[in-house]
Design a protein around this motif. Sequence first.
Motif, PDB file in Angstrom:
ATOM      1  N   VAL A   1       0.770  -1.398  -0.125  1.00 59.95           N
ATOM      2  CA  VAL A   1      -0.319  -0.034  -0.244  1.00 59.95           C
ATOM      3  C   VAL A   1       0.731   1.082  -0.048  1.00 59.95           C
ATOM      4  O   VAL A   1       0.092   2.396  -0.432  1.00 59.95           O
ATOM      5  CB  VAL A   1      -0.826  -0.683   0.900  1.00 59.95           C
ATOM      6  CG1 VAL A   1      -0.519   0.140   2.598  1.00 59.95           C
ATOM      7  CG2 VAL A   1      -2.224   1.270   1.021  1.00 59.95           C
ATOM      8  N   ASN A   2       2.562   0.917   0.276  1.00 56.76           N
ATOM      9  CA  ASN A   2       3.570   2.611   0.644  1.00 56.76           C
ATOM     10  C   ASN A   2       3.940   2.388  -1.032  1.00 56.76           C
ATOM     11  O   ASN A   2       4.515   2.969  -0.698  1.00 56.76           O
ATOM     12  CB  ASN A   2       4.111   1.945   2.072  1.00 56.76           C
ATOM     13  CG  ASN A   2       3.356   2.554   2.637  1.00 56.76           C
ATOM     14  OD1 ASN A   2       2.159   2.821   3.375  1.00 56.76           O
ATOM     15  ND2 ASN A   2       3.758   1.464   3.898  1.00 56.76           N
ATOM     16  N   SER A   3       3.497   1.853  -1.369  1.00 53.47           N
ATOM     17  CA  SER A   3       4.084   2.175  -2.539  1.00 53.47           C
ATOM     18  C   SER A   3       5.815   0.991  -2.911  1.00 53.47           C
ATOM     19  O   SER A   3       7.047   1.457  -3.453  1.00 53.47           O
ATOM     20  CB  SER A   3       4.630   2.681  -3.936  1.00 53.47           C
ATOM     21  OG  SER A   3       2.949   4.045  -3.997  1.00 53.47           O
TER      22      SER A   3
ATOM     23  N   ALA B   1       0.508 -11.076   4.004  1.00 51.84           N
ATOM     24  CA  ALA B   1       0.833  -8.997   4.730  1.00 51.84           C
ATOM     25  C   ALA B   1       1.893  -9.074   4.668  1.00 51.84           C
ATOM     26  O   ALA B   1       2.940  -9.847   4.935  1.00 51.84           O
ATOM     27  CB  ALA B   1      -0.320  -9.053   6.082  1.00 51.84           C
ATOM     28  N   PHE B   2       2.254  -7.536   5.091  1.00 53.29           N
ATOM     29  CA  PHE B   2       3.519  -7.166   6.165  1.00 53.29           C
ATOM     30  C   PHE B   2       3.532  -6.947   7.514  1.00 53.29           C
ATOM     31  O   PHE B   2       2.661  -6.597   7.721  1.00 53.29           O
ATOM     32  CB  PHE B   2       4.305  -5.956   4.984  1.00 53.29           C
ATOM     33  CG  PHE B   2       3.440  -5.108   4.923  1.00 53.29           C
ATOM     34  CD1 PHE B   2       3.849  -3.543   6.317  1.00 53.29           C
ATOM     35  CD2 PHE B   2       2.856  -3.950   4.142  1.00 53.29           C
ATOM     36  CE1 PHE B   2       3.090  -2.617   5.809  1.00 53.29           C
ATOM     37  CE2 PHE B   2       2.424  -3.054   4.221  1.00 53.29           C
ATOM     38  CZ  PHE B   2       2.130  -2.323   5.402  1.00 53.29           C
TER      39      PHE B   2
ATOM     40  N   LEU C   1       2.218 -13.834   7.308  1.00 56.61           N
ATOM     41  CA  LEU C   1       0.976 -14.087   6.926  1.00 56.61           C
ATOM     42  C   LEU C   1       0.536 -13.798   8.338  1.00 56.61           C
ATOM     43  O   LEU C   1       0.736 -13.458   9.449  1.00 56.61           O
ATOM     44  CB  LEU C   1       1.190 -15.692   6.871  1.00 56.61           C
ATOM     45  CG  LEU C   1       1.467 -17.216   5.710  1.00 56.61           C
ATOM     46  CD1 LEU C   1       0.696 -18.077   6.104  1.00 56.61           C
ATOM     47  CD2 LEU C   1      -0.216 -16.534   4.858  1.00 56.61           C
ATOM     48  N   LYS C   2      -0.643 -13.561   8.002  1.00 52.65           N
ATOM     49  CA  LYS C   2      -1.292 -12.706   9.197  1.00 52.65           C
ATOM     50  C   LYS C   2      -2.971 -13.300   8.982  1.00 52.65           C
ATOM     51  O   LYS C   2      -3.767 -13.503   7.906  1.00 52.65           O
ATOM     52  CB  LYS C   2      -1.984 -11.047   8.990  1.00 52.65           C
ATOM     53  CG  LYS C   2      -2.226 -10.747   9.504  1.00 52.65           C
ATOM     54  CD  LYS C   2      -2.312  -9.113   9.395  1.00 52.65           C
ATOM     55  CE  LYS C   2      -2.472  -8.076  10.408  1.00 52.65           C
ATOM     56  NZ  LYS C   2      -2.455  -6.329  10.161  1.00 52.65           N
ATOM     57  N   LYS C   3      -3.839 -13.594   9.971  1.00 52.22           N
ATOM     58  CA  LYS C   3      -5.197 -14.031  10.456  1.00 52.22           C
ATOM     59  C   LYS C   3      -5.971 -12.996   9.956  1.00 52.22           C
ATOM     60  O   LYS C   3      -5.650 -11.839  10.803  1.00 52.22           O
ATOM     61  CB  LYS C   3      -5.469 -14.261  11.082  1.00 52.22           C
ATOM     62  CG  LYS C   3      -6.867 -14.935  11.545  1.00 52.22           C
ATOM     63  CD  LYS C   3      -6.797 -16.852  10.502  1.00 52.22           C
ATOM     64  CE  LYS C   3      -8.461 -17.199  11.259  1.00 52.22           C
ATOM     65  NZ  LYS C   3      -8.566 -18.252  10.422  1.00 52.22           N
ATOM     66  N   LEU C   4      -7.231 -12.791   8.996  1.00 58.36           N
ATOM     67  CA  LEU C   4      -8.094 -11.942   9.620  1.00 58.36           C
ATOM     68  C   LEU C   4      -8.772 -12.579   9.896  1.00 58.36           C
ATOM     69  O   LEU C   4      -9.602 -13.615  10.253  1.00 58.36           O
ATOM     70  CB  LEU C   4      -8.611 -12.045   7.930  1.00 58.36           C
ATOM     71  CG  LEU C   4      -8.752 -10.641   6.975  1.00 58.36           C
ATOM     72  CD1 LEU C   4      -9.318 -10.920   5.166  1.00 58.36           C
ATOM     73  CD2 LEU C   4      -8.481  -9.107   7.434  1.00 58.36           C
ATOM     74  N   SER C   5      -9.661 -11.376  11.188  1.00 61.82           N
ATOM     75  CA  SER C   5     -10.283 -11.412  12.583  1.00 61.82           C
ATOM     76  C   SER C   5     -11.779 -11.786  11.666  1.00 61.82           C
ATOM     77  O   SER C   5     -12.925 -13.047  12.374  1.00 61.82           O
ATOM     78  CB  SER C   5     -10.132 -10.545  13.164  1.00 61.82           C
ATOM     79  OG  SER C   5     -10.992  -9.191  12.489  1.00 61.82           O
TER      80      SER C   5
ATOM     81  N   ASP D   1      -8.087  -4.942   5.184  1.00 61.52           N
ATOM     82  CA  ASP D   1      -6.788  -4.723   6.082  1.00 61.52           C
ATOM     83  C   ASP D   1      -6.078  -4.486   5.259  1.00 61.52           C
ATOM     84  O   ASP D   1      -5.261  -5.009   3.947  1.00 61.52           O
ATOM     85  CB  ASP D   1      -6.249  -5.968   6.957  1.00 61.52           C
ATOM     86  CG  ASP D   1      -5.145  -5.643   6.978  1.00 61.52           C
ATOM     87  OD1 ASP D   1      -4.409  -4.959   7.150  1.00 61.52           O
ATOM     88  OD2 ASP D   1      -4.572  -5.925   8.495  1.00 61.52           O
ATOM     89  N   GLU D   2      -4.969  -3.411   5.229  1.00 62.64           N
ATOM     90  CA  GLU D   2      -4.805  -2.312   4.133  1.00 62.64           C
ATOM     91  C   GLU D   2      -3.113  -3.152   4.255  1.00 62.64           C
ATOM     92  O   GLU D   2      -1.975  -2.462   3.481  1.00 62.64           O
ATOM     93  CB  GLU D   2      -4.075  -0.796   4.503  1.00 62.64           C
ATOM     94  CG  GLU D   2      -5.523   0.133   4.538  1.00 62.64           C
ATOM     95  CD  GLU D   2      -5.990   0.028   2.948  1.00 62.64           C
ATOM     96  OE1 GLU D   2      -4.492   0.289   2.023  1.00 62.64           O
ATOM     97  OE2 GLU D   2      -6.639   0.068   2.975  1.00 62.64           O
ATOM     98  N   THR D   3      -2.806  -3.491   5.189  1.00 63.93           N
ATOM     99  CA  THR D   3      -1.345  -4.254   5.432  1.00 63.93           C
ATOM    100  C   THR D   3      -1.245  -5.829   4.396  1.00 63.93           C
ATOM    101  O   THR D   3      -0.489  -6.552   4.031  1.00 63.93           O
ATOM    102  CB  THR D   3      -1.011  -5.201   6.768  1.00 63.93           C
ATOM    103  OG1 THR D   3      -1.705  -5.966   7.576  1.00 63.93           O
ATOM    104  CG2 THR D   3      -0.749  -3.419   7.129  1.00 63.93           C
ATOM    105  N   MET D   4      -2.412  -6.302   4.134  1.00 58.51           N
ATOM    106  CA  MET D   4      -2.574  -7.567   2.669  1.00 58.51           C
ATOM    107  C   MET D   4      -3.048  -6.554   1.143  1.00 58.51           C
ATOM    108  O   MET D   4      -3.008  -7.825   0.735  1.00 58.51           O
ATOM    109  CB  MET D   4      -3.960  -8.479   3.106  1.00 58.51           C
ATOM    110  CG  MET D   4      -3.942  -8.321   4.710  1.00 58.51           C
ATOM    111  SD  MET D   4      -5.250  -9.520   4.915  1.00 58.51           S
ATOM    112  CE  MET D   4      -4.515  -9.653   6.494  1.00 58.51           C
ATOM    113  N   LYS D   5      -2.833  -5.027   1.505  1.00 56.00           N
ATOM    114  CA  LYS D   5      -3.262  -5.208  -0.283  1.00 56.00           C
ATOM    115  C   LYS D   5      -2.210  -5.564  -0.838  1.00 56.00           C
ATOM    116  O   LYS D   5      -0.492  -4.306  -0.651  1.00 56.00           O
ATOM    117  CB  LYS D   5      -3.437  -3.675  -0.193  1.00 56.00           C
ATOM    118  CG  LYS D   5      -3.256  -3.166  -0.973  1.00 56.00           C
ATOM    119  CD  LYS D   5      -4.506  -2.126  -1.140  1.00 56.00           C
ATOM    120  CE  LYS D   5      -5.469  -1.250  -2.521  1.00 56.00           C
ATOM    121  NZ  LYS D   5      -5.229  -0.172  -2.368  1.00 56.00           N
TER     122      LYS D   5
END
Length: 188
Positions: free
Chosen positions: A42-44, A159-160, A171-175, A181-185
């Motif tokens: 998301v931050n390019s 994700a980051f 790897l991040k779990k979506l609640s 969640d922008e970290t997954m974009k």
Amino acid sequence: MSGEEVLVCAVQLGENFCLYFAGLECDAFCKEKILHRVLRNVNSQLLVVRPDLNMAAFEDVTDQEMKSGSGMHFNIHYYKTTTPSAGMPVAFSIQVEDKSYYMCCEKECGKMIVRFREGEVPKEIPGESNVIFFKKTFTSCSSRAFKFEYSLERGMFLAFEEEGCLRKLILKKLSREDEVDETMKISF
């Protein structure tokens, strides 16, 4: 129950009125095409793989670094599947110097870790695999951004995570399924 239709042709009526079918496929993945892309958050920032450090992180990269950049240009392997409802199955590989690496997920100390292992992505995967991710659009109004769900654990996405000055690939779990969640974009 799914709204997906499956065409099934009965071939034979056996003893005890059992039906036998033809043309059914088992769940499998078969490589269809490969795209060559850089992956951005998301931050390019670009995803950069450093196998010598056993790490991948999103970093600010200049145009000059990107042109000559080792560990930045990914091969995205698209697979055909017999179960398309989960999303488009993909695997990631990258060339660093003269070696090929593929992305996979492994459990370490009870936590899922993203790893890059030396080797090639398989052409065919007969069943489940720790290299497959399901590509999904990030949001309905964002057709050029995606999220990648790990095929072996529903709700876990690439994700980051900020760790000091690094934005490490995790790897991040979506609640919740509808959570954004922008970290997954990730965009190409």
